[in-house]
Scaffold this active site. Structure first.
Site, short mmCIF file in Angstrom:
data_model
loop_
_atom_site.label_atom_id
_atom_site.label_comp_id
_atom_site.label_asym_id
_atom_site.label_seq_id
_atom_site.Cartn_x
_atom_site.Cartn_y
_atom_site.Cartn_z
N GLY A 17 0.89 -1.47 0.37
CA GLY A 17 0.04 -0.50 -0.11
C GLY A 17 0.66 1.01 0.10
N LEU A 19 1.56 3.64 2.56
CA LEU A 19 2.62 3.57 3.82
C LEU A 19 3.30 2.36 3.78
CD1 LEU A 19 2.99 5.42 6.24
CD2 LEU A 19 1.44 3.83 7.26
N ALA A 74 -5.49 -1.38 6.42
CA ALA A 74 -6.40 -0.85 6.91
C ALA A 74 -6.89 -0.45 5.77
CB ALA A 74 -6.10 -0.01 7.23
N TYR A 75 -8.57 -0.98 6.13
CA TYR A 75 -9.86 -0.84 5.43
C TYR A 75 -9.74 0.77 5.55
CZ TYR A 75 -14.43 -1.95 3.00
OH TYR A 75 -15.60 -1.61 2.47
N TYR A 138 -16.22 3.92 8.93
CA TYR A 138 -14.74 3.64 8.83
C TYR A 138 -13.67 4.59 10.41
CZ TYR A 138 -9.72 4.80 8.20
OH TYR A 138 -8.51 5.19 8.21
N LYS A 142 -11.96 1.79 13.03
CA LYS A 142 -10.63 2.28 13.61
C LYS A 142 -10.07 2.69 15.55
CE LYS A 142 -7.10 2.93 11.56
NZ LYS A 142 -6.39 2.14 10.58
#
Length: 298
Positions: A17, A19, A74-75, A138, A142
């Site tokens: 991804g 990051l 992450a989603y 979201y 988280k």
């Protein structure tokens, strides 16, 4: 060798991804350390059994090194999470807890979280101990991940960030740069304020945190310094690539309704990061300039 003199064995989740790619670039500059990179194809974060088995096997193979997991997976489909909260909860909420439980007593976890865990109604930067009150699916998932990491105990830090952009994948800065190079006008909301954060800067900070000897704080904030609206950021991007910033006009959140509510205020207080002796973030505009020099905006 004593503990601080040991090399570090790194496990990076979400390695393909935005990051994750920058984390691997930073880690490549650490000779003597070992890096294991896992993308979605190698690690399904919706599968508890697989997550636990992969981490256990990796830990069992770490000899003569300090184990550190950097959880960059992450989603992140904020709007899609409104109708797919179950999947988002597995990836963002449950999986961090599984990672933290397996690492407790054996290694360090650095888990990346978000400004979306807050309600976005403040007018001062959110400190690390501000009440969590997410307004979107979201954000709720988280926040669940943060609680799961805390409940597992062990050597773990949740690092909240905001408005991330980088060379890998789609993001606001890349989109605006492409529009700017096309000479296209764009209308951008001016009533949402945050701290743009170059993923390369965040990656360097996360690695510094992971490598830090001794205990680490349970929650930290790491963004680039300063704050601006999305409209202000778009104008800055246009200026940086040599386009006319007058092509960017302001609008309101109300004029562009989205399935998931966006925080009006996403500015995070980074004083705890500095108090921990970690590298000071550079100003967001300086980071933007360097980022756009380093990678093609298209």
């Amino acid at each position: 060798m004593s503990g601080p003199d040991l090399p570090t064995a790194w496990l990076v989740t979400g390695a393909r991804g935005q990051l994750g790619g920058d984390l691997l670039a930073v880690l490549a500059r650490r000779p003597g350390d070992r890096v294991t990179a896992l993308g979605r194809a190698e690690l399904d974060l919706t599968d508890e059994r697989q997550v636990r088995e992969v981490v256990r096997r990796w830990l069992d193979g770490v000899l003569g090194a300090r184990p550190v997991v950097l959880n960059a997976a992450a989603y992140t489909a904020v709007d899609a999470a409104e109708t797919d909260e179950e999947t988002a909860l597995l990836v963002n909420g449950r999986a961090p807890g599984w990672l933290a439980e397996e690492l407790a007593g054996r290694g360090r976890l650095v888990h990346v979280s978000t400004d979306y865990v807050f309600d976005g109604e403040a007018r001062e930067p959110y400190p690390v101990d501000a009440p969590v009150a997410p307004r979107s699916a979201y954000g709720r998932t988280k926040a669940a991940g943060e609680w799961a990491v805390a409940a597992a105990g062990g050597d773990a830090t949740v690092v909240r960030t905001s408005w991330l952009y980088g060379a890998h994948g789609g993001n606001f800065v890349r989109t605006m740069a492409g529009r700017a190079l096309d000479g296209a006008p764009v209308s951008v909301v001016d009533d949402q304020v945050g701290s743009p954060t170059w993923s390369a800067d965040l990656a360097a900070g996360l690695v510094a945190l992971g490598a830090r000897p001794g205990p680490v704080p349970p929650v930290l904030h790491r963004t680039d310094a300063g704050a601006v609206s999305w409209y202000g950021l778009a104008r800055a991007v246009y200026e940086e690539v040599g386009a006319d910033p007058a092509l960017v006009t302001p609008t309101t959140t109300e004029a562009f309704p989205r399935p998931a509510p966006r925080p009006a205020w996403s500015v995070l207080d980074g004083s705890a990061w500095l108090a921990a002796g970690l590298p000071a973030p550079r100003p967001w505009r300086t980071a933007l300039h360097l980022a756009l020099q380093e990678w093609s905006p298209r």
